[in-house]
Design a protein around this motif. Structure first.
Motif, PDB file in Angstrom:
ATOM      1  N   VAL A  92      59.137  56.605 -37.017  1.00  0.00           N
ATOM      2  CA  VAL A  92      59.345  56.794 -38.449  1.00  0.00           C
ATOM      3  C   VAL A  92      60.709  56.195 -38.750  1.00  0.00           C
ATOM      4  CG1 VAL A  92      59.525  58.432 -40.359  1.00  0.00           C
ATOM      5  CG2 VAL A  92      57.923  58.875 -38.466  1.00  0.00           C
ATOM      6  N   MET A 132      63.460  54.684 -41.495  1.00  0.00           N
ATOM      7  CA  MET A 132      63.895  54.768 -42.888  1.00  0.00           C
ATOM      8  C   MET A 132      65.077  53.842 -43.110  1.00  0.00           C
ATOM      9  SD  MET A 132      63.804  58.897 -43.295  1.00  0.00           S
ATOM     10  CE  MET A 132      64.343  59.200 -41.618  1.00  0.00           C
ATOM     11  N   ASP A 187      69.392  57.628 -44.857  1.00  0.00           N
ATOM     12  CA  ASP A 187      69.179  59.058 -44.647  1.00  0.00           C
ATOM     13  C   ASP A 187      68.793  59.764 -45.944  1.00  0.00           C
ATOM     14  OD1 ASP A 187      71.702  58.840 -45.801  1.00  0.00           O
ATOM     15  OD2 ASP A 187      72.597  60.396 -44.546  1.00  0.00           O
ATOM     16  N   LEU A 206      65.130  60.911 -46.091  1.00  0.00           N
ATOM     17  CA  LEU A 206      64.633  61.957 -45.190  1.00  0.00           C
ATOM     18  C   LEU A 206      63.855  63.050 -45.920  1.00  0.00           C
ATOM     19  CD1 LEU A 206      64.368  63.035 -42.346  1.00  0.00           C
ATOM     20  CD2 LEU A 206      66.584  64.149 -42.618  1.00  0.00           C
ATOM     21  N   MET A 255      60.457  61.889 -46.590  1.00  0.00           N
ATOM     22  CA  MET A 255      59.678  61.674 -45.379  1.00  0.00           C
ATOM     23  C   MET A 255      59.402  62.955 -44.600  1.00  0.00           C
ATOM     24  SD  MET A 255      58.788  58.637 -45.529  1.00  0.00           S
ATOM     25  CE  MET A 255      58.021  58.525 -43.919  1.00  0.00           C
ATOM     26  N   GLN A 256      60.000  64.069 -45.000  1.00  0.00           N
ATOM     27  CA  GLN A 256      59.812  65.327 -44.279  1.00  0.00           C
ATOM     28  C   GLN A 256      58.334  65.718 -44.134  1.00  0.00           C
ATOM     29  OE1 GLN A 256      62.502  66.919 -42.691  1.00  0.00           O
ATOM     30  NE2 GLN A 256      60.735  67.786 -41.630  1.00  0.00           N
ATOM     31  N   CYS A 310      55.846  63.845 -43.727  1.00  0.00           N
ATOM     32  CA  CYS A 310      55.316  62.994 -42.646  1.00  0.00           C
ATOM     33  C   CYS A 310      55.669  63.601 -41.293  1.00  0.00           C
ATOM     34  CB  CYS A 310      55.900  61.591 -42.774  1.00  0.00           C
ATOM     35  SG  CYS A 310      55.488  60.471 -41.418  1.00  0.00           S
ATOM     36  N   LEU A 311      56.917  63.960 -41.138  1.00  0.00           N
ATOM     37  CA  LEU A 311      57.377  64.538 -39.868  1.00  0.00           C
ATOM     38  C   LEU A 311      56.672  65.869 -39.599  1.00  0.00           C
ATOM     39  CD1 LEU A 311      61.196  63.825 -40.273  1.00  0.00           C
ATOM     40  CD2 LEU A 311      59.420  62.336 -39.304  1.00  0.00           C
ATOM     41  N   GLU A 347      59.607  59.541 -33.110  1.00  0.00           N
ATOM     42  CA  GLU A 347      61.048  59.347 -33.164  1.00  0.00           C
ATOM     43  C   GLU A 347      61.400  58.894 -34.562  1.00  0.00           C
ATOM     44  OE1 GLU A 347      62.715  56.868 -30.090  1.00  0.00           O
ATOM     45  OE2 GLU A 347      61.502  57.832 -28.542  1.00  0.00           O
ATOM     46  N   VAL A 348      62.556  59.318 -35.029  1.00  0.00           N
ATOM     47  CA  VAL A 348      63.027  58.966 -36.366  1.00  0.00           C
ATOM     48  C   VAL A 348      64.261  58.083 -36.225  1.00  0.00           C
ATOM     49  CG1 VAL A 348      63.839  59.851 -38.584  1.00  0.00           C
ATOM     50  CG2 VAL A 348      62.181  61.173 -37.242  1.00  0.00           C
ATOM     51  N   ARG A 349      64.268  56.987 -36.979  1.00  0.00           N
ATOM     52  CA  ARG A 349      65.398  56.055 -36.938  1.00  0.00           C
ATOM     53  C   ARG A 349      65.818  55.679 -38.346  1.00  0.00           C
ATOM     54  NH1 ARG A 349      66.008  52.657 -32.424  1.00  0.00           N
ATOM     55  NH2 ARG A 349      67.939  52.168 -33.530  1.00  0.00           N
TER      56      ARG A 349
END
Length: 168
Positions: free
Chosen positions: A7, A9, A12, A15, A18-19, A21-22, A33-35
């Motif tokens: 994931v 972005m 930040d 985020l 996108m929460q 999604c996580l 993994e989030v980047r």
């Protein structure tokens, strides 16, 4: 070993969008993994990530970005040169055009460089689409997805019964 989902972005500040999604990836027990990678401010890092993503065990990349939203396209373009990983774009709502600018930047990719794209701020659908893609090679995800659809059906049925009872 189950493939991971990346994931990515552009900032930040994405985020909170996108929460979901996580949360959905976590609920489906899909490793991720989030980047934060900027196509404009850290292009070398974005290119390096794309170049090594398949070898790092990723099966799908979800790329979220707002405004010019080139992140999905840059990642897709580099990946297309080196791998066949699918990229799902999540356009982020913006104050300028409500996310239409982000959406158009992602869906108007050149021929041969596809980016699947969900709705503006459609983070949870990106996770579900990633799960569906990974399910092609992961039979256990088929069960997880079927259960999720069944739970959605039960929820709507319960709400239907409640509303019918209120207005009968």
């Amino acid at each position: 070993m189950q493939k991971k989902v990346a994931v990515v972005m552009g900032s930040d500040s994405d985020l909170s969008t996108m929460q979901p999604c996580l949360d959905r990836l976590r609920a489906f027990s899909i490793p991720f993994e989030v980047r934060i990678l900027s196509a404009h401010r850290t292009p070398t890092a974005a290119e390096q990530f794309a170049f090594t993503a398949k070898e790092e065990g990723f099966g799908v990349i979800i790329a979220a970005a707002g405004k010019a939203a080139h992140l999905g396209g840059v990642i897709a373009g580099v990946i297309a040169a080196y791998t066949i990983l699918p990229v799902i774009g999540v356009p982020i709502k913006t104050s300028m055009m409500g996310g239409l600018d982000s959406l158009l930047s992602m869906v108007q990719m050149p021929k041969g460089v596809p980016v699947a794209c969900v709705a503006v701020d459609g983070a949870e659908n990106a996770a579900i689409l990633a799960a569906q893609i990974l399910a092609v090679g992961e039979p256990s995800l088929n069960v997880t997805l079927a259960k999720h659809k069944s739970e959605m059906e039960a929820s709507v049925t319960a709400k239907d019964q409640e509303i019918r009872g209120r207005f009968s």
